[in-house]
Design a protein around this motif. Structure first.
Motif, mmCIF file in Angstrom:
data_model
loop_
_atom_site.group_PDB
_atom_site.id
_atom_site.type_symbol
_atom_site.label_atom_id
_atom_site.label_comp_id
_atom_site.label_asym_id
_atom_site.label_seq_id
_atom_site.Cartn_x
_atom_site.Cartn_y
_atom_site.Cartn_z
ATOM 1 N N GLN A 63 16.051 30.402 -28.288
ATOM 2 C CA GLN A 63 16.275 28.963 -28.116
ATOM 3 C C GLN A 63 15.076 28.192 -28.670
ATOM 4 O O GLN A 63 13.927 28.528 -28.391
ATOM 5 N N VAL A 64 15.379 27.147 -29.443
ATOM 6 C CA VAL A 64 14.324 26.366 -30.078
ATOM 7 C C VAL A 64 14.650 24.879 -30.026
ATOM 8 O O VAL A 64 15.801 24.474 -29.855
ATOM 9 N N LYS A 65 13.615 24.091 -30.198
ATOM 10 C CA LYS A 65 13.733 22.646 -30.373
ATOM 11 C C LYS A 65 13.393 22.346 -31.823
ATOM 12 O O LYS A 65 12.348 22.777 -32.327
ATOM 13 N N LEU A 66 14.279 21.630 -32.515
ATOM 14 C CA LEU A 66 14.072 21.344 -33.933
ATOM 15 C C LEU A 66 13.436 19.979 -34.134
ATOM 16 O O LEU A 66 13.782 19.005 -33.465
ATOM 17 N N ASN A 67 12.508 19.920 -35.076
ATOM 18 C CA ASN A 67 11.880 18.661 -35.461
ATOM 19 C C ASN A 67 11.434 18.762 -36.920
ATOM 20 O O ASN A 67 11.162 19.868 -37.423
ATOM 21 N N PHE A 68 11.347 17.630 -37.587
ATOM 22 C CA PHE A 68 10.790 17.603 -38.936
ATOM 23 C C PHE A 68 9.310 17.280 -38.843
ATOM 24 O O PHE A 68 8.896 16.400 -38.086
ATOM 25 N N ASN A 69 8.509 18.002 -39.641
ATOM 26 C CA ASN A 69 7.082 17.688 -39.667
ATOM 27 C C ASN A 69 6.807 16.605 -40.703
ATOM 28 O O ASN A 69 7.732 16.089 -41.351
ATOM 29 N N GLU A 70 5.543 16.241 -40.880
ATOM 30 C CA GLU A 70 5.190 15.121 -41.755
ATOM 31 C C GLU A 70 5.489 15.407 -43.226
ATOM 32 O O GLU A 70 5.543 14.490 -44.060
ATOM 33 N N LYS A 71 5.718 16.690 -43.587
ATOM 34 C CA LYS A 71 6.061 17.044 -44.959
ATOM 35 C C LYS A 71 7.576 17.130 -45.166
ATOM 36 O O LYS A 71 8.039 17.461 -46.258
ATOM 37 N N GLY A 72 8.340 16.853 -44.114
ATOM 38 C CA GLY A 72 9.798 16.891 -44.227
ATOM 39 C C GLY A 72 10.398 18.269 -44.012
ATOM 40 O O GLY A 72 11.593 18.458 -44.234
ATOM 41 N N SER A 73 9.587 19.226 -43.558
ATOM 42 C CA SER A 73 10.093 20.579 -43.296
ATOM 43 C C SER A 73 10.685 20.653 -41.893
ATOM 44 O O SER A 73 10.135 20.077 -40.950
ATOM 45 N N LEU A 74 11.809 21.367 -41.765
ATOM 46 C CA LEU A 74 12.444 21.540 -40.461
ATOM 47 C C LEU A 74 11.712 22.640 -39.697
ATOM 48 O O LEU A 74 11.640 23.784 -40.147
ATOM 49 N N MET A 75 11.171 22.285 -38.527
ATOM 50 C CA MET A 75 10.373 23.208 -37.732
ATOM 51 C C MET A 75 11.106 23.554 -36.439
ATOM 52 O O MET A 75 11.805 22.716 -35.855
#
Length: 397
Positions: free
Chosen positions: A343-355
């Motif tokens: 299980q994960v929480k998805l977010n975009f970092n400042e470079k636009g990569s999906l983390m």
């Protein structure tokens, strides 16, 4: 045990066409089109004004005329008004249909209107400006929405615009969701110290509702004969049975035997994965499919998204979805040699990569942990250690 890839292949080999049905277009959101939607006339159906202002014949601009007498005012939906002389114009509104005597629209912002006359106050006008020409988008008979795609808000708008009050869509399978066990009570009941409320069935139903599928629900007590009768009844009245719990080796897990007694062929049982290792899948000789998920909430939730929704999209003829990948934002270790759906929480970092941020819970029974996550990341079974920055496929929910 069956691998995740083998389980997927076996499930996707059981596709079936359930036919089509006509539904009111306004109730078709999320269904799958079974026909092409075609334009019943040109789109737009007339030369359409796209700006409020005045309508003129451009040739008079070439003659040096810059002031025009307003002959009439025309709103959208009115019959087109013609001009009779070179120095005339029609005050006109967005959406109105143009007369053949007119070919250019000048915005209010580019005019000065005094005492019934419109004077041009900009140096340049282009012929044909601010007009959406008849048939520019589609001509009569053109396909505006192709079959074998989900009906979206845009497609509902298109259907309305071409007069398609009924849409032919693919029928959805009839689905029964079954929970079992005397330890489960209804949501409105007060459980004893040793009971819990049923939740998996409602979770499954809610997920299916998001996919326009209205499933029925049934709870079976721990009774051999009742279990057998209910299973056999469902096999005659539904296309798919989704079971949650009761498929393990416990003394009161009567469902596996009931399925066997009802001539449901087991296609696999137990998958090399966590959560959801006890997952069972089979097929009755009349074509009814049985997805029997483990009773732990996270396992049920994951298997529903990873397997059933994959099958549903495929059986409705939708193209496979492009996989989505995310990068772990920290190291993670998982010891058993099983494919792990973390299980994960998805977010975009400042470079636009999906983390993907791992949100570790307390096992597949920790359903409360799902509220803090929005995806599973699929970690391969061949490894135990996973490093920050590695990209793996995610299942978003």
């Amino acid at each position: 045990m069956t691998t995740v890839e083998e389980a997927e292949k076996i499930i996707l080999a059981q596709l079936k066409d359930y036919g089509t049905e006509a539904v009111p277009f306004e109730l078709s959101l999320g269904r799958v089109l079974a026909e092409d939607i075609k334009a019943d006339r040109d789109l737009p159906p007339f030369n359409r004004v796209t700006m409020d202002g005045i309508a003129i014949a451009y040739k008079v601009i070439e003659q040096g005329i810059t002031t025009f007498k307003i002959k009439a005012t025309q709103a959208a939906g009115d019959e087109p008004v013609s001009i009779d002389t070179a120095d005339e114009c029609i005050e006109i509104m967005t959406g109105a249909a143009l007369s053949p005597t007119i070919d250019t629209i000048i915005r209010y912002e580019d005019l000065e209107i005094i005492n019934g006359e419109a004077k041009l106050i900009v140096p340049e006008i282009k012929k044909g400006q601010n007009i959406h020409l008849k048939g520019k988008d589609k001509t009569k008979g053109d396909i505006v929405a192709a079959k074998d795609q989900l009906v979206t808000l845009a497609i509902i708008s298109l259907a309305a615009s071409v007069g398609k009050a009924q849409l032919l869509v693919k029928k959805l399978p009839r689905v029964m969701i079954i929970s079992s066990g005397d330890e489960l009570v209804d949501v409105a009941d007060i459980p004893t110290d040793y009971q819990i409320r049923r939740s998996n069935n409602y979770t499954i139903k809610a997920v299916l509702t998001q996919h326009s599928l209205n499933a029925d629900m049934l709870h079976i007590p721990d009774d051999v004969e009742v279990t057998r009768q209910q299973i056999q009844s469902c096999l005659q009245n539904y296309d798919v049975i989704l079971l949650s719990g009761g498929i393990s080796m416990g003394k009161f897990d009567y469902i596996p035997q009931a399925l066997e007694d009802s001539q449901v062929q087991k296609l696999f049982h137990k998958v090399e994965q966590r959560p959801g290792k006890p997952f069972w899948f089979g097929r009755h000789n009349n074509g009814v499919l049985v997805f029997a998920f483990p009773g732990n909430p996270v396992a049920t939730f994951m298997c529903l998204h990873r397997y059933f929704l994959l099958w549903l999209n495929a059986t409705l003829g939708l193209p496979p979805k492009q996989p989505v990948y995310a990068m772990l934002d920290k190291d993670f270790t998982f010891m058993p040699q099983l494919k792990y759906f973390l299980q994960v929480k998805l977010n975009f970092n400042e470079k636009g990569s999906l983390m993907a941020t791992p949100i570790e819970g307390n096992g597949s029974g920790d359903f409360a942990n799902l509220a803090d996550t929005d995806a599973f990341i699929e970690l391969p079974a061949e490894r135990n250690e996973f490093k920050q920055g590695e990209a793996h496929k995610v299942i978003q929910f």
